[in-house]
Design an enzyme around this catalytic site. Structure first.
Site, PDB file in Angstrom:
ATOM      1  N   SER A 135       6.528 -16.466   0.652  1.00 48.80           N
ATOM      2  CA  SER A 135       7.635 -15.497   0.074  1.00 48.80           C
ATOM      3  C   SER A 135       7.066 -14.366  -0.411  1.00 48.80           C
ATOM      4  CB  SER A 135       8.310 -16.556  -1.098  1.00 48.80           C
ATOM      5  OG  SER A 135       9.338 -15.563  -1.763  1.00 48.80           O
ATOM      6  N   LYS A 161       8.823 -14.438   4.480  1.00 51.82           N
ATOM      7  CA  LYS A 161      10.089 -14.111   4.164  1.00 51.82           C
ATOM      8  C   LYS A 161       9.642 -13.196   3.086  1.00 51.82           C
ATOM      9  CE  LYS A 161      12.132 -16.440  -0.219  1.00 51.82           C
ATOM     10  NZ  LYS A 161      12.614 -17.554  -0.795  1.00 51.82           N
ATOM     11  N   LYS A 163      11.510 -10.356   0.045  1.00 52.25           N
ATOM     12  CA  LYS A 163      12.430 -10.520  -1.115  1.00 52.25           C
ATOM     13  C   LYS A 163      12.997  -8.975  -0.624  1.00 52.25           C
ATOM     14  CE  LYS A 163      11.830 -14.073  -3.639  1.00 52.25           C
ATOM     15  NZ  LYS A 163      12.850 -14.952  -4.087  1.00 52.25           N
ATOM     16  N   ASP A 188      15.420 -12.750   1.371  1.00 53.48           N
ATOM     17  CA  ASP A 188      15.962 -13.493   0.352  1.00 53.48           C
ATOM     18  C   ASP A 188      16.365 -12.213  -0.818  1.00 53.48           C
ATOM     19  OD1 ASP A 188      16.675 -14.943  -1.946  1.00 53.48           O
ATOM     20  OD2 ASP A 188      14.725 -15.932  -2.252  1.00 53.48           O
ATOM     21  N   GLU A 213      19.071 -15.198   2.685  1.00 55.22           N
ATOM     22  CA  GLU A 213      18.994 -16.195   1.411  1.00 55.22           C
ATOM     23  C   GLU A 213      19.777 -15.672   0.477  1.00 55.22           C
ATOM     24  OE1 GLU A 213      15.198 -17.654   0.635  1.00 55.22           O
ATOM     25  OE2 GLU A 213      15.864 -18.857  -1.289  1.00 55.22           O
ATOM     26  N   ASP A 238      20.626 -20.840  -1.947  1.00 56.62           N
ATOM     27  CA  ASP A 238      19.700 -21.130  -2.791  1.00 56.62           C
ATOM     28  C   ASP A 238      20.282 -21.407  -4.266  1.00 56.62           C
ATOM     29  OD1 ASP A 238      17.620 -21.365  -4.825  1.00 56.62           O
ATOM     30  OD2 ASP A 238      16.452 -19.738  -4.114  1.00 56.62           O
ATOM     31  N   LYS A 262      15.559 -26.998  -3.886  1.00 51.88           N
ATOM     32  CA  LYS A 262      14.317 -26.896  -4.666  1.00 51.88           C
ATOM     33  C   LYS A 262      14.739 -27.959  -5.766  1.00 51.88           C
ATOM     34  CE  LYS A 262      13.769 -21.972  -4.758  1.00 51.88           C
ATOM     35  NZ  LYS A 262      14.232 -20.584  -5.544  1.00 51.88           N
ATOM     36  N   GLY A 290      10.527 -22.710  -3.203  1.00 52.41           N
ATOM     37  CA  GLY A 290       9.374 -22.818  -4.363  1.00 52.41           C
ATOM     38  C   GLY A 290       9.720 -21.859  -5.433  1.00 52.41           C
TER      39      GLY A 290
HETATM   40  O1  OSB Z   1      14.364 -17.472  -4.807  1.00 55.35           O
HETATM   41  O2  OSB Z   1      13.399 -18.533  -4.064  1.00 55.35           O
HETATM   42  C1  OSB Z   1      13.429 -17.911  -4.627  1.00 55.35           C
HETATM   43  C2  OSB Z   1      10.357 -17.515  -7.000  1.00 55.35           C
HETATM   44  C3  OSB Z   1      10.749 -17.597  -8.361  1.00 55.35           C
HETATM   45  C4  OSB Z   1      12.173 -17.604  -8.461  1.00 55.35           C
HETATM   46  C5  OSB Z   1      12.901 -17.904  -7.108  1.00 55.35           C
HETATM   47  C6  OSB Z   1      12.372 -17.418  -5.931  1.00 55.35           C
HETATM   48  C7  OSB Z   1      11.029 -17.566  -5.906  1.00 55.35           C
HETATM   49  C8  OSB Z   1      10.379 -17.343  -4.498  1.00 55.35           C
HETATM   50  C9  OSB Z   1       8.874 -17.712  -4.488  1.00 55.35           C
HETATM   51  O3  OSB Z   1      10.701 -17.050  -3.562  1.00 55.35           O
HETATM   52  C10 OSB Z   1       8.684 -18.968  -3.579  1.00 55.35           C
HETATM   53  C11 OSB Z   1       7.099 -19.252  -3.871  1.00 55.35           C
HETATM   54  O4  OSB Z   1       6.938 -20.258  -4.718  1.00 55.35           O
HETATM   55  O5  OSB Z   1       6.236 -19.045  -3.216  1.00 55.35           O
HETATM   56 MG    MG Z   2      15.597 -17.662  -3.108  1.00 55.47          MG
END
Ligand code: OSB
Ligand code: MG
Length: 378
Positions: A135, A161, A163, A188, A213, A238, A262, A290
């Site tokens: 991510s 992925k 953001k 995401d 996402e 999510d 999660k 994650g």
């Molecule tokens: O939306 O998936 C998410 C990290 C913190 C809070 C929300 C998210 C995330 C990530 C990081 O996308 C995923 C990772 O641990 O690498």
């Molecule tokens: Mg997410």
């Protein structure tokens, strides 16, 4: 299994690289670790709540409050035949899934260690290795994003992925496709859009993303169903999926075609397995999300992600992307084929480095039966 003592710690670790989502940018990670002791063994869990209530309404301080005041007294000194009994024992407390998950997952680790088997085998995991993706947060420039994507592809990760948020979406996806071609790619939004953005988000369709996402609000299942009608790109939920019931309703409503699991968001391993099984029965692929976990939470995630319906690469990457050093030895590594091995020892199978944990600890409390007069349990 009987838990005689619970140790709760608040820790902070600097992140190797800042992480930016539509909520904002973080340079460090504040989180809570839970240790449960019983039968001469210990089990560890990590609460994924952050310092701020932006991803979720829970924070490290609400987790502390709920764990020490309401959850610990419901498990200390109780005989559990199996860790699947722990989540139901916490049912009187509404919500607070991240607090519940940290304790429940520690109990699963303790149980597996008492049995002398890897956590995977009590969860029902089957694979020896899991598929890993990354991510990548919002960057300062498209060039910086390109450099990150290049690094992660070179490390072998099986999907990228990125953001997105308004102003950092089509341009970022267009750049990644132009420079890197037909790589497995998804986005995401962390709830950064509203249902009226359908026509805008439909402009992502030609880029053949694996999924988008959580485009809309965390408490909004129905508008996702409306939006999915306007998009060819599958929606993955999510933030919206807090319970198995909400997942069932979301699937029935056509609000998503994929679900991110999660354990912290749904209350631990038992609820994650139930969600995994529901999705398997409904033909919904799942992947493991994650939350920038330390090695403790990361190890739990790897064991869980070895269950059969985790058919898409998860946000479970190598320790070195997050913390240098991590709290565990050896750190979690990714192989050149983009897979991560499920640790083999008893329980979560990783060794905590106590000095690193102590060094990162900001506050600590140790609870046992004497901490709670009988009346406090009611
Ligand atoms: O939306 O998936 C998410 C990290 C913190 C809070 C929300 C998210 C995330 C990530 C990081 O996308 C995923 C990772 O641990 O690498
Ligand atoms: Mg997410």
């Amino acid at each position: 299994m009987r838990i005689d003592r619970i140790d709760v710690r608040l820790l902070r670790l600097p992140l190797v690289h800042f992480f930016e989502t539509s909520f904002g940018r973080s340079y460090d990670r504040t989180f809570i670790l839970v240790k449960v002791e019983g039968g001469g063994q210990e089990g560890w869990g990590e609460a994924v709540a952050e310092a701020n209530p932006y991803y979720s309404s829970e924070t490290v301080e609400t987790v502390w409050h709920i764990l020490t005041g309401f959850l610990a007294p419901r498990v200390i000194g109780v005989d559990f035949a199996h860790p699947r009994e722990v989540f139901p024992a916490l049912a009187a407390v509404r919500g607070h899934n991240m607090a519940k998950a940290a304790l429940e997952m520690a109990a699963w680790d303790l149980h597996a260690r008492l049995e002398g088997v890897p956590l995977q085998s009590v969860l029902g995991g089957t694979r020896p290795r899991i598929a890993s993706g990354v991510s990548i947060g919002i960057q300062d420039s498209l060039d910086q994003l390109a450099a990150k994507v290049e690094t992660e592809l070179a490390a072998g990760y099986q999907r990228i992925k990125i953001k997105i948020k308004p102003g950092w979406d089509l341009n970022a996806v267009e750049m990644v496709r132009a420079r890197f071609g037909a790589i497995p790619l998804m986005v995401d939004a962390n709830a950064a859009y509203s249902v009226g953005d359908g026509p805008h988000l439909a402009r992502l369709d030609p880029f053949d993303l694996m999924m988008i996402e959580q485009p809309l609000e965390y408490d909004d299942v129905m508008d996702h169903a409306v939006l999915q009608q306007q998009l060819r790109t599958p929606i993955c939920l999510d933030e919206s999926i807090h319970t198995v019931r909400i997942a069932r309703d979301a699937i029935d409503a056509g609000a998503c075609r994929i679900i991110n699991i999660k354990p912290g968001r749904v209350g631990g391993h038992l609820e994650s397995i139930r969600l995994h099984d529901l999705c398997a029965s409904r033909g919904i692929p799942v992947w493991h999300g994650g939350m920038l976990e330390s090695g403790i939470g990361r190890a739990h995630n790897i064991h869980l992600a070895s269950l059969p319906n985790f058919t898409l690469p998860g946000d479970i990457a190598a320790s070195r992307r997050y913390y240098a050093p991590d709290l565990i030895e050896p750190p979690i590594e990714v192989a050149p084929d983009g897979t991560v091995a499920v640790p083999e020892g008893p329980g979560i199978g990783v060794r905590l480095v106590q000095e690193r944990v102590d060094q990162a600890t900001l506050r600590r409390i140790s609870l046992d039966a004497a901490s709670f007069p009988a009346v406090a349990k009611e």
